[in-house]
Scaffold this active site. Structure first.
Site, PDB file in Angstrom:
ATOM      1  N   ASP A 123       0.842  -1.205   0.000  1.00  0.00           N
ATOM      2  CA  ASP A 123       0.000   0.000   0.000  1.00  0.00           C
ATOM      3  C   ASP A 123       0.874   1.250   0.000  1.00  0.00           C
ATOM      4  OD1 ASP A 123       0.890  -0.204   2.595  1.00  0.00           O
ATOM      5  OD2 ASP A 123      -1.096  -0.074   3.531  1.00  0.00           O
ATOM      6  N   SER A 124       2.211   1.053  -0.016  1.00  0.00           N
ATOM      7  CA  SER A 124       3.123   2.174  -0.262  1.00  0.00           C
ATOM      8  C   SER A 124       2.880   2.738  -1.665  1.00  0.00           C
ATOM      9  CB  SER A 124       4.588   1.731  -0.115  1.00  0.00           C
ATOM     10  OG  SER A 124       4.814   0.521  -0.806  1.00  0.00           O
ATOM     11  N   LYS A 179      -1.416  -9.429   2.642  1.00  0.00           N
ATOM     12  CA  LYS A 179      -0.711  -8.997   3.856  1.00  0.00           C
ATOM     13  C   LYS A 179      -1.587  -8.000   4.583  1.00  0.00           C
ATOM     14  CE  LYS A 179       3.121  -6.051   3.869  1.00  0.00           C
ATOM     15  NZ  LYS A 179       2.605  -4.904   4.642  1.00  0.00           N
ATOM     16  N   GLU A 186       8.791  -4.265  10.865  1.00  0.00           N
ATOM     17  CA  GLU A 186       9.266  -2.971  10.352  1.00  0.00           C
ATOM     18  C   GLU A 186       9.813  -2.092  11.473  1.00  0.00           C
ATOM     19  OE1 GLU A 186       6.643  -1.051   7.580  1.00  0.00           O
ATOM     20  OE2 GLU A 186       7.805   0.804   7.578  1.00  0.00           O
TER      21      GLU A 186
HETATM   22  O1  KIV Z   1       3.530  -1.130   1.677  1.00  0.00           O
HETATM   23  C1  KIV Z   1       4.718  -1.465   1.765  1.00  0.00           C
HETATM   24  O2  KIV Z   1       5.560  -1.137   0.920  1.00  0.00           O
HETATM   25  C2  KIV Z   1       5.121  -2.261   2.912  1.00  0.00           C
HETATM   26  C3  KIV Z   1       6.577  -2.534   3.085  1.00  0.00           C
HETATM   27  C4  KIV Z   1       7.256  -1.335   3.606  1.00  0.00           C
HETATM   28  C5  KIV Z   1       6.829  -3.720   3.951  1.00  0.00           C
HETATM   29  O3  KIV Z   1       4.297  -2.678   3.671  1.00  0.00           O
END
Ligand code: KIV
Length: 271
Positions: free
Chosen positions: A50-51, A119, A188
């Protein structure tokens, strides 16, 4: 070490890697072209994180991205890969507090994108949702430590689990996630010693980001490790390229060639 050659990565391959001491390499990707590049280079896991909310849509946090948008990104990634495992983040608001909603969102991701796993962030609070999703046949990766969807609760992006109470919660949460059936967990931004201790205490792979080297694998946001955003400089980030410079030079050269009538030349045109 001489890593085993996998033609297809599954959740079982990852557990085998942990057992054999082979580190797991994971990166984010959000589109077809980069997914293809990463898969061709033999990345083990692509996370459609979700980044995407930050690096693709330009939002300040991960909160605004929607389930429809995550499915759009995941669909594009799936078209680009042959070998790696593709995990998709359940976005903020698509699972919190309601296991039925969590299951429905997970099923939409799996059915509409063709991804291999989901996730989600959190421990005890989402335990029921995790069990329900796994019971339906969908593999779940957990995410503990700094969980960016809770940024407004934390108030900052600083290192988590520095105080005893949070350390104890983290240790209790990891056991809950393992028992619930998560096939792996992202940790994290927590102290390296704590991450090492947690990694030894469980049988499932622990993938770290800002969690030191004594974990089972590493994940980074692709845009950060390729140097596409030079203003993001956390201590844990290693840049493997400087794409912002490379792209800037290429585009500047193109502009100059167009302005000076140097592109196209006679070999680049049709008779
Ligand atoms: O959304 C994302 O990129 C993440 C990573 C930082 C693990 O959850």
């Amino acid at each position: 070490m001489n890593p085993k050659k996998y033609t297809k990565i599954t959740t079982h391959s990852l557990q085998e890697m942990k057992k054999n001491g082979e580190k797991i390499a994971m990166l984010t990707a959000y589109d077809y072209s980069f997914a293809k590049l990463l898969d061709t280079a033999n990345i083990d896991i692509i996370l459609v994180g979700d980044s995407a909310s930050n690096v693709m849509a330009g939002h300040e946090t991960t909160l605004p991205i929607t389930l429809d948008e995550m499915i759009y990104h995941a669909k594009s990634v799936i078209k680009g890969i042959n070998r790696c495992l593709v995990v998709v983040d359940l976005p903020f608001g698509s699972y919190q507090g309601n296991s039925k909603k969590a299951l429905e969102s997970s099923i939409r991701i799996m059915k509409e994108s063709g991804a291999h796993a989901v996730k989600l962030e959190g421990g005890a609070e989402v335990e029921d949702s995790i069990k329900r999703i796994i019971d339906s046949g969908v593999p779940v990766m957990g995410h503990l430590g700094l969980t960016p969807q809770s940024i407004y609760k934390f108030g900052t992006y600083t290192v988590r689990a520095k105080q005893n109470e949070e350390v104890e919660k983290l240790k209790s949460d990891i056991i809950k996630l393992e028992k619930a059936g998560c096939f792996a967990v992202v940790l994290e931004k927590i102290p390296a010693k704590l991450a090492a201790e947690i990694t030894k205490s469980v049988n499932i792979p622990i993938i770290g980001i800002g969690a030191g080297s004594q974990v089972d694998g590493q994940v980074l946001v692709m845009h950060d490790m390729l140097g596409m955003n030079m203003t993001f400089n956390p201590r844990f980030l290693r840049r493997y390229s400087n794409l912002s410079d490379i792209v800037n030079k290429a585009v500047s050269n193109y502009i100059s060639d167009v302005k000076n009538n140097l592109f196209p030349n006679s070999e680049e045109e049709y008779d």
